[in-house]
Design a protein around this motif. Structure first.
Motif, PDB file in Angstrom:
ATOM      1  N   LEU A  50       3.041  76.508  16.835  1.00 43.01           N
ATOM      2  CA  LEU A  50       4.177  75.878  16.159  1.00 43.01           C
ATOM      3  C   LEU A  50       5.435  76.732  16.280  1.00 43.01           C
ATOM      4  CD1 LEU A  50       2.789  74.248  12.898  1.00 43.01           C
ATOM      5  CD2 LEU A  50       3.715  73.139  14.907  1.00 43.01           C
ATOM      6  N   ARG A  51       5.281  78.026  16.258  1.00 44.51           N
ATOM      7  CA  ARG A  51       6.437  78.911  16.422  1.00 44.51           C
ATOM      8  C   ARG A  51       7.082  78.683  17.776  1.00 44.51           C
ATOM      9  NH1 ARG A  51       4.730  84.007  14.325  1.00 44.51           N
ATOM     10  NH2 ARG A  51       3.397  84.131  16.148  1.00 44.51           N
ATOM     11  N   ARG A  52       6.250  78.532  18.823  1.00 52.84           N
ATOM     12  CA  ARG A  52       6.792  78.272  20.165  1.00 52.84           C
ATOM     13  C   ARG A  52       7.477  76.901  20.220  1.00 52.84           C
ATOM     14  NH1 ARG A  52       2.061  81.061  21.480  1.00 52.84           N
ATOM     15  NH2 ARG A  52       0.848  79.170  21.792  1.00 52.84           N
ATOM     16  N   LEU A  53       6.874  75.903  19.577  1.00 45.72           N
ATOM     17  CA  LEU A  53       7.475  74.571  19.549  1.00 45.72           C
ATOM     18  C   LEU A  53       8.824  74.600  18.838  1.00 45.72           C
ATOM     19  CD1 LEU A  53       7.295  71.505  20.055  1.00 45.72           C
ATOM     20  CD2 LEU A  53       6.084  71.333  17.866  1.00 45.72           C
ATOM     21  N   GLU A  54       8.887  75.285  17.699  1.00 40.02           N
ATOM     22  CA  GLU A  54      10.157  75.374  16.968  1.00 40.02           C
ATOM     23  C   GLU A  54      11.217  76.108  17.787  1.00 40.02           C
ATOM     24  OE1 GLU A  54       9.929  76.831  13.002  1.00 40.02           O
ATOM     25  OE2 GLU A  54       9.205  74.902  12.260  1.00 40.02           O
ATOM     26  N   ALA A  55      10.813  77.152  18.498  1.00 41.10           N
ATOM     27  CA  ALA A  55      11.776  77.877  19.342  1.00 41.10           C
ATOM     28  C   ALA A  55      12.315  76.956  20.437  1.00 41.10           C
ATOM     29  CB  ALA A  55      11.120  79.115  19.944  1.00 41.10           C
ATOM     30  N   ALA A  56      11.454  76.133  21.006  1.00 40.33           N
ATOM     31  CA  ALA A  56      11.901  75.196  22.039  1.00 40.33           C
ATOM     32  C   ALA A  56      12.848  74.151  21.450  1.00 40.33           C
ATOM     33  CB  ALA A  56      10.690  74.514  22.680  1.00 40.33           C
ATOM     34  N   ILE A  57      12.543  73.673  20.247  1.00 34.33           N
ATOM     35  CA  ILE A  57      13.418  72.690  19.591  1.00 34.33           C
ATOM     36  C   ILE A  57      14.781  73.304  19.300  1.00 34.33           C
ATOM     37  CG2 ILE A  57      13.757  71.373  17.446  1.00 34.33           C
ATOM     38  CD1 ILE A  57      10.711  70.838  17.501  1.00 34.33           C
ATOM     39  N   ALA A  58      14.790  74.544  18.849  1.00 31.23           N
ATOM     40  CA  ALA A  58      16.053  75.215  18.515  1.00 31.23           C
ATOM     41  C   ALA A  58      16.927  75.431  19.754  1.00 31.23           C
ATOM     42  CB  ALA A  58      15.767  76.541  17.827  1.00 31.23           C
ATOM     43  N   ARG A  59      16.332  75.461  20.929  1.00 29.08           N
ATOM     44  CA  ARG A  59      17.098  75.669  22.168  1.00 29.08           C
ATOM     45  C   ARG A  59      17.585  74.369  22.807  1.00 29.08           C
ATOM     46  NH1 ARG A  59      12.717  79.214  23.178  1.00 29.08           N
ATOM     47  NH2 ARG A  59      11.848  77.673  24.599  1.00 29.08           N
ATOM     48  N   LEU A  60      17.247  73.246  22.238  1.00 25.85           N
ATOM     49  CA  LEU A  60      17.610  71.960  22.845  1.00 25.85           C
ATOM     50  C   LEU A  60      19.120  71.750  22.871  1.00 25.85           C
ATOM     51  CD1 LEU A  60      14.997  69.551  21.216  1.00 25.85           C
ATOM     52  CD2 LEU A  60      15.089  70.257  23.616  1.00 25.85           C
ATOM     53  N   PRO A  61      19.611  71.047  23.887  1.00 23.50           N
ATOM     54  CA  PRO A  61      21.023  70.650  23.877  1.00 23.50           C
ATOM     55  C   PRO A  61      21.255  69.596  22.794  1.00 23.50           C
ATOM     56  CG  PRO A  61      19.911  69.785  25.822  1.00 23.50           C
ATOM     57  CD  PRO A  61      18.926  70.659  25.112  1.00 23.50           C
ATOM     58  N   ALA A  62      22.502  69.326  22.509  1.00 26.22           N
ATOM     59  CA  ALA A  62      22.882  68.518  21.348  1.00 26.22           C
ATOM     60  C   ALA A  62      22.229  67.134  21.308  1.00 26.22           C
ATOM     61  CB  ALA A  62      24.397  68.393  21.281  1.00 26.22           C
ATOM     62  N   TYR A  63      22.317  66.374  22.379  1.00 26.30           N
ATOM     63  CA  TYR A  63      21.785  65.010  22.324  1.00 26.30           C
ATOM     64  C   TYR A  63      20.261  64.994  22.313  1.00 26.30           C
ATOM     65  CZ  TYR A  63      26.369  62.955  22.544  1.00 26.30           C
ATOM     66  OH  TYR A  63      27.645  62.583  22.232  1.00 26.30           O
ATOM     67  N   ALA A  64      19.623  65.942  22.949  1.00 24.56           N
ATOM     68  CA  ALA A  64      18.165  66.046  22.864  1.00 24.56           C
ATOM     69  C   ALA A  64      17.757  66.424  21.438  1.00 24.56           C
ATOM     70  CB  ALA A  64      17.647  67.066  23.869  1.00 24.56           C
ATOM     71  N   ALA A  65      18.544  67.304  20.804  1.00 25.46           N
ATOM     72  CA  ALA A  65      18.273  67.682  19.414  1.00 25.46           C
ATOM     73  C   ALA A  65      18.389  66.464  18.504  1.00 25.46           C
ATOM     74  CB  ALA A  65      19.238  68.782  18.967  1.00 25.46           C
ATOM     75  N   MET A  66      19.366  65.601  18.775  1.00 24.19           N
ATOM     76  CA  MET A  66      19.520  64.399  17.966  1.00 24.19           C
ATOM     77  C   MET A  66      18.321  63.477  18.143  1.00 24.19           C
ATOM     78  SD  MET A  66      22.612  61.736  17.672  1.00 24.19           S
ATOM     79  CE  MET A  66      23.610  63.061  17.068  1.00 24.19           C
ATOM     80  N   ALA A  67      17.837  63.353  19.365  1.00 28.18           N
ATOM     81  CA  ALA A  67      16.658  62.510  19.610  1.00 28.18           C
ATOM     82  C   ALA A  67      15.455  63.049  18.842  1.00 28.18           C
ATOM     83  CB  ALA A  67      16.369  62.454  21.106  1.00 28.18           C
ATOM     84  N   VAL A  68      15.272  64.366  18.855  1.00 31.27           N
ATOM     85  CA  VAL A  68      14.163  64.977  18.124  1.00 31.27           C
ATOM     86  C   VAL A  68      14.319  64.747  16.626  1.00 31.27           C
ATOM     87  CG1 VAL A  68      13.165  67.220  17.482  1.00 31.27           C
ATOM     88  CG2 VAL A  68      13.566  66.674  19.874  1.00 31.27           C
ATOM     89  N   LEU A  69      15.541  64.785  16.144  1.00 27.40           N
ATOM     90  CA  LEU A  69      15.791  64.577  14.718  1.00 27.40           C
ATOM     91  C   LEU A  69      15.469  63.140  14.296  1.00 27.40           C
ATOM     92  CD1 LEU A  69      16.877  66.143  12.273  1.00 27.40           C
ATOM     93  CD2 LEU A  69      19.122  65.263  12.817  1.00 27.40           C
ATOM     94  N   LEU A  70      15.628  62.177  15.200  1.00 25.01           N
ATOM     95  CA  LEU A  70      15.357  60.785  14.879  1.00 25.01           C
ATOM     96  C   LEU A  70      13.875  60.416  14.991  1.00 25.01           C
ATOM     97  CD1 LEU A  70      18.398  59.082  16.622  1.00 25.01           C
ATOM     98  CD2 LEU A  70      18.081  59.541  14.190  1.00 25.01           C
ATOM     99  N   LEU A  71      13.088  61.242  15.648  1.00 24.22           N
ATOM    100  CA  LEU A  71      11.673  60.921  15.858  1.00 24.22           C
ATOM    101  C   LEU A  71      10.876  60.698  14.569  1.00 24.22           C
ATOM    102  CD1 LEU A  71      10.657  63.118  18.908  1.00 24.22           C
ATOM    103  CD2 LEU A  71      10.824  60.639  18.795  1.00 24.22           C
ATOM    104  N   PRO A  72      11.027  61.529  13.533  1.00 22.96           N
ATOM    105  CA  PRO A  72      10.224  61.290  12.322  1.00 22.96           C
ATOM    106  C   PRO A  72      10.469  59.912  11.702  1.00 22.96           C
ATOM    107  CG  PRO A  72      11.225  63.456  12.215  1.00 22.96           C
ATOM    108  CD  PRO A  72      11.806  62.761  13.412  1.00 22.96           C
ATOM    109  N   ALA A  73      11.719  59.472  11.701  1.00 25.45           N
ATOM    110  CA  ALA A  73      12.024  58.157  11.133  1.00 25.45           C
ATOM    111  C   ALA A  73      11.322  57.057  11.931  1.00 25.45           C
ATOM    112  CB  ALA A  73      13.521  57.926  11.106  1.00 25.45           C
ATOM    113  N   LEU A  74      11.350  57.173  13.239  1.00 26.83           N
ATOM    114  CA  LEU A  74      10.695  56.173  14.080  1.00 26.83           C
ATOM    115  C   LEU A  74       9.179  56.255  13.954  1.00 26.83           C
ATOM    116  CD1 LEU A  74      12.906  56.416  17.284  1.00 26.83           C
ATOM    117  CD2 LEU A  74      12.916  54.638  15.539  1.00 26.83           C
ATOM    118  N   ALA A  75       8.647  57.473  13.845  1.00 27.75           N
ATOM    119  CA  ALA A  75       7.198  57.638  13.742  1.00 27.75           C
ATOM    120  C   ALA A  75       6.667  57.112  12.413  1.00 27.75           C
ATOM    121  CB  ALA A  75       6.835  59.115  13.914  1.00 27.75           C
ATOM    122  N   LEU A  76       7.450  57.219  11.356  1.00 24.96           N
ATOM    123  CA  LEU A  76       6.988  56.774  10.040  1.00 24.96           C
ATOM    124  C   LEU A  76       7.221  55.290   9.786  1.00 24.96           C
ATOM    125  CD1 LEU A  76       7.925  59.816   7.809  1.00 24.96           C
ATOM    126  CD2 LEU A  76       5.649  59.037   8.458  1.00 24.96           C
TER     127      LEU A  76
END
Length: 176
Positions: A50-76
């Motif tokens: 999980l630490r590696r996954l979070e590090a990868a998420i923190a390095r994402l460019p802006a629009y990819a970060a936004m897509a990741v942020l929207l995933l929980p809403a779509l998944a739920l």
């Protein structure tokens, strides 16, 4: 036509206040859970995968970060729809529990993901402006709620209950 507009205006003010109150309470509930839930998920992130996954998420460019942020809403969304189906099929208690658990989990994941993606998201000018506007509006709404008579009364009751509980504890300790 004018009489109809006047009637709508008369209805609008009380409904606006009620809507504002409900919205403020919802935002307050979200705020109450946001930080503690994000901290709990951060503890889970001590696990190396999980630490590696979070590090990868923190390095994402802006629009990819936004897509990741929207995933929980779509998944739920399917989970919430299933909860509504449960409620509709006569299992209201189970449906409400599923909705509450989904809300709790969604808030926790969203809070953690936002803390990881916020630096990238703030690089988007439009997002930074909207976030600043949202933050100001939310602060004004919560200040309005905290200045209300009902809020002050609830706080006074809470302080009174806390004093009463402390007095009872003291009495119980003395009696033991």
């Amino acid at each position: 036509m004018k009489a109809r507009l006047s009637a709508l205006r008369l209805l609008w003010w009380p409904l606006r206040g009620l809507f504002r109150l409900l919205l403020a309470l919802l935002i307050l509930f979200e705020e109450w859970g946001w930080e503690p839930l994000a901290r709990q998920l951060a503890r889970l992130a001590q696990w190396p995968p999980l630490r590696r996954l979070e590090a990868a998420i923190a390095r994402l460019p802006a629009y990819a970060a936004m897509a990741v942020l929207l995933l929980p809403a779509l998944a739920l969304l399917p989970v919430k729809l299933a909860a509504l189906w449960l409620i509709g099929s006569g299992r209201a208690g189970l449906g409400l529990i599923v909705i509450l658990l989904a809300k709790l989990l969604g808030t926790a994941v969203l809070a953690r993901l936002f803390s990881l993606t916020q630096p990238a998201l703030m690089q988007l000018g439009w997002f930074a402006r909207l976030y600043a506007r949202w933050s100001r509006w939310k602060a004004e709404l919560l200040a309005w709620l905290r200045d209300s008579w009902a809020w002050r009364q609830a706080r006074a009751m809470r302080r009174g209950l806390k004093r009463w509980r402390l007095q009872w504890r003291r009495l119980l300790r003395q009696a033991a």
